[in-house]
Design a protein around this motif. Sequence first.
Motif, PDB file in Angstrom:
ATOM      1  N   GLN A   1       0.832  -1.200   0.000  1.00 55.78           N
ATOM      2  CA  GLN A   1       0.000   0.000   0.000  1.00 55.78           C
ATOM      3  C   GLN A   1       0.872   1.257   0.000  1.00 55.78           C
ATOM      4  O   GLN A   1       0.602   2.208  -0.725  1.00 55.78           O
ATOM      5  CB  GLN A   1      -0.928  -0.005   1.216  1.00 55.78           C
ATOM      6  CG  GLN A   1      -1.948   1.116   1.199  1.00 55.78           C
ATOM      7  CD  GLN A   1      -2.899   1.024   2.381  1.00 55.78           C
ATOM      8  OE1 GLN A   1      -2.695   0.241   3.302  1.00 55.78           O
ATOM      9  NE2 GLN A   1      -3.940   1.840   2.354  1.00 55.78           N
ATOM     10  N   ALA A   2       1.938   1.260   0.792  1.00 56.29           N
ATOM     11  CA  ALA A   2       2.843   2.412   0.819  1.00 56.29           C
ATOM     12  C   ALA A   2       3.518   2.583  -0.536  1.00 56.29           C
ATOM     13  O   ALA A   2       3.693   3.724  -1.011  1.00 56.29           O
ATOM     14  CB  ALA A   2       3.893   2.220   1.911  1.00 56.29           C
ATOM     15  N   GLN A   3       3.844   1.489  -1.175  1.00 55.24           N
ATOM     16  CA  GLN A   3       4.464   1.572  -2.506  1.00 55.24           C
ATOM     17  C   GLN A   3       3.486   2.145  -3.518  1.00 55.24           C
ATOM     18  O   GLN A   3       3.862   2.988  -4.342  1.00 55.24           O
ATOM     19  CB  GLN A   3       4.927   0.167  -2.938  1.00 55.24           C
ATOM     20  CG  GLN A   3       5.697   0.163  -4.237  1.00 55.24           C
ATOM     21  CD  GLN A   3       6.157  -1.234  -4.624  1.00 55.24           C
ATOM     22  OE1 GLN A   3       5.642  -2.224  -4.138  1.00 55.24           O
ATOM     23  NE2 GLN A   3       7.125  -1.286  -5.509  1.00 55.24           N
ATOM     24  N   GLU A   4       2.232   1.713  -3.460  1.00 56.86           N
ATOM     25  CA  GLU A   4       1.227   2.253  -4.376  1.00 56.86           C
ATOM     26  C   GLU A   4       1.024   3.752  -4.136  1.00 56.86           C
ATOM     27  O   GLU A   4       0.879   4.532  -5.085  1.00 56.86           O
ATOM     28  CB  GLU A   4      -0.089   1.502  -4.203  1.00 56.86           C
ATOM     29  CG  GLU A   4      -0.054   0.094  -4.738  1.00 56.86           C
ATOM     30  CD  GLU A   4      -1.319  -0.687  -4.416  1.00 56.86           C
ATOM     31  OE1 GLU A   4      -2.293  -0.096  -3.910  1.00 56.86           O
ATOM     32  OE2 GLU A   4      -1.327  -1.909  -4.680  1.00 56.86           O
ATOM     33  N   GLN A   5       1.038   4.171  -2.878  1.00 61.05           N
ATOM     34  CA  GLN A   5       0.893   5.593  -2.571  1.00 61.05           C
ATOM     35  C   GLN A   5       2.093   6.373  -3.089  1.00 61.05           C
ATOM     36  O   GLN A   5       1.939   7.481  -3.622  1.00 61.05           O
ATOM     37  CB  GLN A   5       0.735   5.794  -1.062  1.00 61.05           C
ATOM     38  CG  GLN A   5      -0.599   5.322  -0.519  1.00 61.05           C
ATOM     39  CD  GLN A   5      -0.668   5.398   1.003  1.00 61.05           C
ATOM     40  OE1 GLN A   5       0.327   5.635   1.669  1.00 61.05           O
ATOM     41  NE2 GLN A   5      -1.871   5.175   1.544  1.00 61.05           N
ATOM     42  N   SER A   6       3.287   5.803  -2.960  1.00 60.55           N
ATOM     43  CA  SER A   6       4.486   6.466  -3.467  1.00 60.55           C
ATOM     44  C   SER A   6       4.426   6.604  -4.982  1.00 60.55           C
ATOM     45  O   SER A   6       4.792   7.649  -5.537  1.00 60.55           O
ATOM     46  CB  SER A   6       5.741   5.695  -3.071  1.00 60.55           C
ATOM     47  OG  SER A   6       5.891   5.685  -1.681  1.00 60.55           O
ATOM     48  N   ILE A   7       3.964   5.571  -5.652  1.00 63.43           N
ATOM     49  CA  ILE A   7       3.843   5.633  -7.111  1.00 63.43           C
ATOM     50  C   ILE A   7       2.840   6.700  -7.499  1.00 63.43           C
ATOM     51  O   ILE A   7       3.082   7.501  -8.416  1.00 63.43           O
ATOM     52  CB  ILE A   7       3.441   4.254  -7.675  1.00 63.43           C
ATOM     53  CG1 ILE A   7       4.596   3.268  -7.541  1.00 63.43           C
ATOM     54  CG2 ILE A   7       2.999   4.352  -9.133  1.00 63.43           C
ATOM     55  CD1 ILE A   7       4.235   1.832  -7.869  1.00 63.43           C
TER      56      ILE A   7
ATOM     57  N   GLU B   1       3.647  10.041  -9.649  1.00 59.52           N
ATOM     58  CA  GLU B   1       2.931  10.388 -10.881  1.00 59.52           C
ATOM     59  C   GLU B   1       2.340  11.794 -10.788  1.00 59.52           C
ATOM     60  O   GLU B   1       2.402  12.577 -11.740  1.00 59.52           O
ATOM     61  CB  GLU B   1       1.848   9.359 -11.174  1.00 59.52           C
ATOM     62  CG  GLU B   1       2.387   8.022 -11.626  1.00 59.52           C
ATOM     63  CD  GLU B   1       1.308   6.960 -11.755  1.00 59.52           C
ATOM     64  OE1 GLU B   1       0.156   7.193 -11.297  1.00 59.52           O
ATOM     65  OE2 GLU B   1       1.621   5.893 -12.307  1.00 59.52           O
ATOM     66  N   ASN B   2       1.783  12.133  -9.634  1.00 62.07           N
ATOM     67  CA  ASN B   2       1.215  13.477  -9.455  1.00 62.07           C
ATOM     68  C   ASN B   2       2.312  14.542  -9.557  1.00 62.07           C
ATOM     69  O   ASN B   2       2.128  15.578 -10.199  1.00 62.07           O
ATOM     70  CB  ASN B   2       0.502  13.590  -8.108  1.00 62.07           C
ATOM     71  CG  ASN B   2      -0.786  12.816  -8.076  1.00 62.07           C
ATOM     72  OD1 ASN B   2      -1.362  12.496  -9.109  1.00 62.07           O
ATOM     73  ND2 ASN B   2      -1.246  12.480  -6.881  1.00 62.07           N
ATOM     74  N   LEU B   3       3.459  14.281  -8.919  1.00 60.48           N
ATOM     75  CA  LEU B   3       4.567  15.236  -8.988  1.00 60.48           C
ATOM     76  C   LEU B   3       5.095  15.345 -10.416  1.00 60.48           C
ATOM     77  O   LEU B   3       5.450  16.439 -10.876  1.00 60.48           O
ATOM     78  CB  LEU B   3       5.695  14.831  -8.042  1.00 60.48           C
ATOM     79  CG  LEU B   3       5.410  15.016  -6.550  1.00 60.48           C
ATOM     80  CD1 LEU B   3       6.552  14.431  -5.723  1.00 60.48           C
ATOM     81  CD2 LEU B   3       5.209  16.482  -6.214  1.00 60.48           C
ATOM     82  N   SER B   4       5.123  14.229 -11.107  1.00 58.87           N
ATOM     83  CA  SER B   4       5.594  14.247 -12.490  1.00 58.87           C
ATOM     84  C   SER B   4       4.666  15.083 -13.359  1.00 58.87           C
ATOM     85  O   SER B   4       5.126  15.897 -14.174  1.00 58.87           O
ATOM     86  CB  SER B   4       5.668  12.808 -13.021  1.00 58.87           C
ATOM     87  OG  SER B   4       6.068  12.798 -14.364  1.00 58.87           O
ATOM     88  N   TRP B   5       3.368  14.908 -13.185  1.00 58.10           N
ATOM     89  CA  TRP B   5       2.409  15.712 -13.952  1.00 58.10           C
ATOM     90  C   TRP B   5       2.534  17.186 -13.581  1.00 58.10           C
ATOM     91  O   TRP B   5       2.466  18.067 -14.446  1.00 58.10           O
ATOM     92  CB  TRP B   5       0.980  15.227 -13.712  1.00 58.10           C
ATOM     93  CG  TRP B   5       0.672  13.973 -14.476  1.00 58.10           C
ATOM     94  CD1 TRP B   5       0.548  12.731 -13.977  1.00 58.10           C
ATOM     95  CD2 TRP B   5       0.471  13.869 -15.883  1.00 58.10           C
ATOM     96  NE1 TRP B   5       0.296  11.840 -14.967  1.00 58.10           N
ATOM     97  CE2 TRP B   5       0.224  12.515 -16.169  1.00 58.10           C
ATOM     98  CE3 TRP B   5       0.474  14.776 -16.938  1.00 58.10           C
ATOM     99  CZ2 TRP B   5      -0.025  12.049 -17.445  1.00 58.10           C
ATOM    100  CZ3 TRP B   5       0.218  14.307 -18.211  1.00 58.10           C
ATOM    101  CH2 TRP B   5      -0.013  12.961 -18.466  1.00 58.10           C
ATOM    102  N   SER B   6       2.704  17.456 -12.301  1.00 55.21           N
ATOM    103  CA  SER B   6       2.860  18.853 -11.866  1.00 55.21           C
ATOM    104  C   SER B   6       4.126  19.446 -12.471  1.00 55.21           C
ATOM    105  O   SER B   6       4.127  20.603 -12.938  1.00 55.21           O
ATOM    106  CB  SER B   6       2.943  18.932 -10.347  1.00 55.21           C
ATOM    107  OG  SER B   6       1.765  18.473  -9.764  1.00 55.21           O
ATOM    108  N   PHE B   7       5.190  18.683 -12.480  1.00 51.43           N
ATOM    109  CA  PHE B   7       6.444  19.169 -13.038  1.00 51.43           C
ATOM    110  C   PHE B   7       6.287  19.466 -14.521  1.00 51.43           C
ATOM    111  O   PHE B   7       6.748  20.507 -15.009  1.00 51.43           O
ATOM    112  CB  PHE B   7       7.543  18.117 -12.809  1.00 51.43           C
ATOM    113  CG  PHE B   7       8.867  18.480 -13.406  1.00 51.43           C
ATOM    114  CD1 PHE B   7       9.638  19.496 -12.856  1.00 51.43           C
ATOM    115  CD2 PHE B   7       9.350  17.825 -14.530  1.00 51.43           C
ATOM    116  CE1 PHE B   7      10.854  19.837 -13.402  1.00 51.43           C
ATOM    117  CE2 PHE B   7      10.562  18.152 -15.080  1.00 51.43           C
ATOM    118  CZ  PHE B   7      11.327  19.159 -14.521  1.00 51.43           C
TER     119      PHE B   7
END
Length: 134
Positions: A101-107, A111-117
């Motif tokens: 679950q922690a790994q899925e949250q990290s992914i 992805e959100n940070l990548s889109w924001s970037f």
Amino acid sequence: MADSPADGDGGTPGKSPASSKLDQLSREDMTKFVKKQMLMLQKSKVKIDELTKKMTELEASKSSGGDDAAQKDKIQKLEEELKTLEQEKADMLSAYQAVQQAQEQSISKFENLSWSFHGVLASCPRSPDSKPPT
């Protein structure tokens, strides 16, 4: 007396088929057959001895009352060990699920940070000398 074989010929009608086959064997074949039968007899005797020994051991263990208590103690210890291992398995499974679950949250966060970037990069004015991001 006509039914009993007096002369030993193999063609008398009162004999069984097995004995007539033995009567027809050559001396070498008869020797091989006898040796084979002796080997089978020896193997059978060894097997009978082994089974007799096992039977006496089982009877001895059955007759002694202390073995029942020892076996019950052993069974109880094994059951306790099984419960402990099942608990450890459940703990490991829950820890594994927490890591997943922690790994899925990290992914998801990545992805959100990548889109924001990429959104920030797209909104920045570009100079004519700059290359587009790869």
